[in-house]
Scaffold this active site. Structure first.
Site, mmCIF file in Angstrom:
data_model
loop_
_atom_site.group_PDB
_atom_site.id
_atom_site.type_symbol
_atom_site.label_atom_id
_atom_site.label_comp_id
_atom_site.label_asym_id
_atom_site.label_seq_id
_atom_site.Cartn_x
_atom_site.Cartn_y
_atom_site.Cartn_z
ATOM 1 N NE ARG A 96 39.696 17.092 74.945
ATOM 2 C CZ ARG A 96 38.645 17.880 74.913
ATOM 3 N NH1 ARG A 96 37.633 17.625 74.102
ATOM 4 N NH2 ARG A 96 38.580 18.957 75.687
ATOM 5 C CD GLU A 141 35.429 16.384 80.317
ATOM 6 O OE1 GLU A 141 36.622 16.675 80.075
ATOM 7 O OE2 GLU A 141 34.740 15.668 79.590
ATOM 8 C CG HIS A 142 36.454 20.267 84.750
ATOM 9 N ND1 HIS A 142 37.059 21.479 84.535
ATOM 10 C CD2 HIS A 142 35.402 20.226 83.900
ATOM 11 C CE1 HIS A 142 36.389 22.156 83.593
ATOM 12 N NE2 HIS A 142 35.382 21.405 83.193
ATOM 13 C CG ASP A 176 43.139 17.969 82.677
ATOM 14 O OD1 ASP A 176 42.418 18.676 83.412
ATOM 15 O OD2 ASP A 176 43.405 18.266 81.488
ATOM 16 C CB SER A 204 40.653 20.118 72.422
ATOM 17 O OG SER A 204 41.654 20.758 73.129
ATOM 18 C CB SER A 205 39.171 23.944 67.851
ATOM 19 O OG SER A 205 38.676 24.886 68.777
ATOM 20 C CG ASP A 240 42.324 19.172 75.779
ATOM 21 O OD1 ASP A 240 41.762 18.159 76.239
ATOM 22 O OD2 ASP A 240 41.889 20.325 75.939
ATOM 23 C CE1 TYR A 252 39.433 23.663 82.161
ATOM 24 C CE2 TYR A 252 41.296 24.954 82.941
ATOM 25 C CZ TYR A 252 40.773 23.761 82.504
ATOM 26 O OH TYR A 252 41.572 22.648 82.418
#
Ligand code: GLA
Length: 485
Positions: A40, A46-47, A49, A140-141, A186, A236
């Site tokens: 994705r 960003e940041h 969610d 987001s692997s 994600d 994070y």
């Protein structure tokens, strides 16, 4: 050995064929199921969610693909091998599933444990994984791997999870097995992503709104700084905790419920770092809603400016950017609208990984070249660039129903309408094998007409009276005529 760059640009059908072949090479039989989950890119938001705010991501045309079958050993073990040759993960289903020293295996482990905790008990499986979502690239692997595993388990157990529950199960796996207290963005976009649409997700109510993104004149260009990002190292989690402190001081359940005035009013009561974190989140939630409106109205200049503002805020207030991400954004800004760039920002958790740029489609080539050259000059690093349309979420590419259909069909006799995806997979194998070998050997693509001739020649060979052979032949001819399945 087929590895690396060319492989990254395979389409999903090409990848499916490749993984089916690799599975057969690894385990000595064809796979029963093949599933895929995309990567994705977050366009903006960003940041936000984990602060109950809004995000605006899309699934991209990069995939984690898993091929699987019941365990040949008959043992109650899920073994997952990876085409890149990293150590295989062995998950013993008869003992409680715990975190493991083999880091990557914790994502599928967490998902398998999540199924078990919900009373769904998969049996042993042989699995082969192949991913074109760059690891540590901020695309987001890890969530792709989780959702891919969950989709395979759904296919293997025949138990379809409710999409929201599936996303939450995968998020829980990331929290408990990878130790990253991530939000829901994600996993939600991987489960719910829709072709040609961005997903405007309200992370509080979990309401989804699909924003069409199909203007052929504009594209999203993803630029990987090739500086690895790592969310497990505590930064994070620290940001998340700082946001919670800010919300507490503001007297609100989450930063979603605060606004700029309220924040200013409480500034003197706050540590300056906490204040800046909150300022980012409150501003970013607003920017995300404006950007969604801008995209609906095809107001690309506005959207681009919001992207730059988002980047500045992530760099200065949230402090999750890095020198290389800033370098890409500066280069993009210098190219400007005249050169075809509307906006650019870091995407994902930060500390490395990718930026996303909104660009004019007809300028992609020159923009890519300019960015690659300037970035190398500034940092000494080779960037990797690719464009992607918004892709669909996770899918079962080959599943039980198709196989059952093929089996029943073999018994009943052939009907051209019954040419299934399996047949296309087998027919496509020939094409793909030659293409891959030729690229590996010569570093460039085999001419297209050569594949087509190969397919024609193969399809013209007598294939006996077996329905399977005839279905294969029909599929091969279809590919030969149309160039695709
Ligand atoms: C990571 C997390 C997401 C989100 C982003 C930042 O990708 O997995 O939940 O918080 O960072 O927007």
């Amino acid at each position: 050995m087929l590895t690396g760059a060319f492989n990254l640009f395979m389409t999903l059908p090409e990848l499916t064929t490749y993984v089916a072949e690799q599975f057969a090479e690894t385990y000595g039989r064809p796979p029963r199921w093949i599933v895929a989950a995309p990567g994705r890119v977050n366009v903006i938001g960003e940041h936000t969610d984990y602060n109950d705010g809004f995000v605006l991501p899309m699934a991209i045309e990069r995939y984690a693909v898993m091929a699987g079958d019941h365990a040949a050993s008959g043992k109650n073990v899920i073994q997952i091998r990876d085409t890149s040759g990293v150590d295989a993960a062995l998950v013993d289903l008869s003992a409680p599933i715990k975190r493991d020293a083999l880091k990557w295996s914790n994502y599928p482990r967490g998902v398998i444990a999540g199924f078990q905790a919900r009373g769904i008990r998969p049996a042993g499986l042989d699995v082969l994984l192949h991913s074109t979502v760059p690891l540590g690239g901020g695309l987001s692997s890890s969530a792709a791997l989780e959702v891919c595993m969950a989709t395979l388990l759904e296919a293997a157990t025949g138990r379809q999870l409710d999409p929201v529950q599936k996303a939450l199960l995968c998020q829980q796996a990331e929290h408990e097995f990878a130790g990253v207290p991530c939000g829901i963005m994600d996993q939600f976009v991987f489960v719910m992503g829709r072709e040609n649409h961005l997903l405007l997700l309200d992370c509080r109510s979990r309401q989804t709104d699909f924003v069409p993104m199909n203007d052929p004149a504009v594209s999203l260009l993803i630029i990987n700084t090739n500086v690895r990002h790592e969310l497990g190292n505590g930064e994070y989690a620290r940001r998340r905790a700082e946001c919670e402190v800010a919300a507490k001081i503001l007297g609100v359940p989450s930063l979603r419920d605060a606004d700029a005035d309220r924040l200013e009013g409480a500034r003197s009561k706050m540590d300056p770092v906490v204040y800046r974190r909150a300022r980012h989140v409150i501003g970013e939630i607003e920017r995300t809603l404006h950007a969604a409106e801008g995209i609906r109205a095809a107001n690309w200049l506005t959207v681009g400016n919001l992207m730059y503002a988002s980047h500045g805020s992530l760099r200065d207030d949230y402090e999750v950017s890095c020198r290389e991400l800033d370098a890409v954004v500066e280069i993009a800004e210098a190219i400007g609208v005249k050169g075809g760039v509307f906006g650019c920002r870091m995407t994902g958790g930060g500390f490395g990984g990718c930026t996303v740029a909104l660009v004019k489609t007809d300028a992609i080539e020159s923009i890519s070249k300019n960015i690659a050259v300037a970035y190398k000059r500034k940092t000494g690093i080779d960037a990797a660039l690719f464009a992607s349309r918004p892709a669909a979420g996770a899918t079962v590419v080959q599943g039980q129903s198709l196989i059952a259909e093929a089996g029943a069909h073999t018994a009943r006799g052939f009907h051209p309408r019954m040419v299934g995806r399996n047949d296309f997979t087998f027919a496509g194998n020939l094409l793909q094998r030659h293409r891959l070998r030729s690229i590996a050997a010569r570093g460039h693509h085999y001419p297209e007409h050569t594949f087509i001739n190969q397919i024609r020649a193969r399809a013209a060979q007598p294939c006996g009276q077996q329905p399977v052979g005839r279905r294969w032949r029909a599929a091969a001819l279809h590919i030969a005529e149309n160039g695709h399945a």
